[in-house]
Design a protein around this motif. Structure first.
Motif, PDB file in Angstrom:
ATOM      1  N   ALA A   1      -1.649 -12.369  47.390  1.00 27.75           N
ATOM      2  CA  ALA A   1      -0.528 -11.677  46.745  1.00 27.75           C
ATOM      3  C   ALA A   1      -0.787 -10.172  46.636  1.00 27.75           C
ATOM      4  O   ALA A   1       0.127  -9.372  46.804  1.00 27.75           O
ATOM      5  CB  ALA A   1      -0.251 -12.273  45.370  1.00 27.75           C
ATOM      6  N   LYS A   2      -2.047  -9.789  46.390  1.00 26.57           N
ATOM      7  CA  LYS A   2      -2.380  -8.368  46.278  1.00 26.57           C
ATOM      8  C   LYS A   2      -2.243  -7.662  47.630  1.00 26.57           C
ATOM      9  O   LYS A   2      -1.800  -6.519  47.688  1.00 26.57           O
ATOM     10  CB  LYS A   2      -3.794  -8.197  45.734  1.00 26.57           C
TER      11      LYS A   2
ATOM     12  N   ALA B   1      -0.180  -8.628  50.081  1.00 28.23           N
ATOM     13  CA  ALA B   1       1.261  -8.558  50.325  1.00 28.23           C
ATOM     14  C   ALA B   1       1.870  -7.389  49.556  1.00 28.23           C
ATOM     15  O   ALA B   1       2.664  -6.619  50.103  1.00 28.23           O
ATOM     16  CB  ALA B   1       1.929  -9.874  49.932  1.00 28.23           C
ATOM     17  N   LYS B   2       1.481  -7.241  48.286  1.00 32.14           N
ATOM     18  CA  LYS B   2       2.007  -6.156  47.448  1.00 32.14           C
ATOM     19  C   LYS B   2       1.621  -4.795  48.014  1.00 32.14           C
ATOM     20  O   LYS B   2       2.400  -3.850  47.962  1.00 32.14           O
ATOM     21  CB  LYS B   2       1.493  -6.316  46.025  1.00 32.14           C
TER      22      LYS B   2
ATOM     23  N   LYS C   1       5.464  -6.237  50.054  1.00 35.73           N
ATOM     24  CA  LYS C   1       6.020  -7.577  50.282  1.00 35.73           C
ATOM     25  C   LYS C   1       5.638  -8.506  49.152  1.00 35.73           C
ATOM     26  O   LYS C   1       4.710  -8.250  48.396  1.00 35.73           O
ATOM     27  CB  LYS C   1       5.490  -8.166  51.597  1.00 35.73           C
ATOM     28  N   LYS C   2       6.361  -9.609  49.060  1.00 33.81           N
ATOM     29  CA  LYS C   2       6.052 -10.681  48.127  1.00 33.81           C
ATOM     30  C   LYS C   2       5.654 -11.900  48.940  1.00 33.81           C
ATOM     31  O   LYS C   2       6.021 -12.013  50.120  1.00 33.81           O
ATOM     32  CB  LYS C   2       7.269 -11.019  47.266  1.00 33.81           C
ATOM     33  N   LEU C   3       4.933 -12.811  48.324  1.00 33.79           N
ATOM     34  CA  LEU C   3       4.602 -14.049  49.010  1.00 33.79           C
ATOM     35  C   LEU C   3       5.896 -14.771  49.383  1.00 33.79           C
ATOM     36  O   LEU C   3       6.820 -14.850  48.587  1.00 33.79           O
ATOM     37  CB  LEU C   3       3.743 -14.953  48.129  1.00 33.79           C
TER      38      LEU C   3
ATOM     39  N   GLU D   1       8.079 -13.780  51.608  1.00 36.61           N
ATOM     40  CA  GLU D   1       9.057 -12.843  52.170  1.00 36.61           C
ATOM     41  C   GLU D   1       8.740 -12.601  53.655  1.00 36.61           C
ATOM     42  O   GLU D   1       7.669 -12.113  53.998  1.00 36.61           O
ATOM     43  CB  GLU D   1       9.006 -11.527  51.403  1.00 36.61           C
TER      44      GLU D   1
END
Length: 67
Positions: free
Chosen positions: A2-3, A5-6, A10-12, A14
């Motif tokens: 998640a980190k 992606a951020k 982005k979000k998980l 997406e």
């Protein structure tokens, strides 16, 4: 994951298009388990090699995939 992606905005879950060093463009998605290539509308291949290219700047996110 998640980190990571951020870090790329982005979000998980997406979906987005990723362009590699050969200018080929493929659909991908971040999940809890990694960066996955999307095949037939579903995350199918955990692509750690492409993740490393993204982190080193050899691949780039070029576009979101509209839902």
């Amino acid at each position: 994951m998640a980190k990571v992606a951020k870090l790329y905005g982005k979000k998980l879950g997406e979906e987005f298009l990723l362009k590699n060093e050969k200018n080929a463009i493929f659909p991908y998605v971040f999940t809890e388990d990694g960066l996955f290539y999307i095949e037939n509308g579903k995350p199918s291949i955990n692509d750690s090699h492409e993740l490393m290219k993204l982190l080193t700047g050899n691949s780039v996110i070029v576009k979101d995939i509209p839902k």
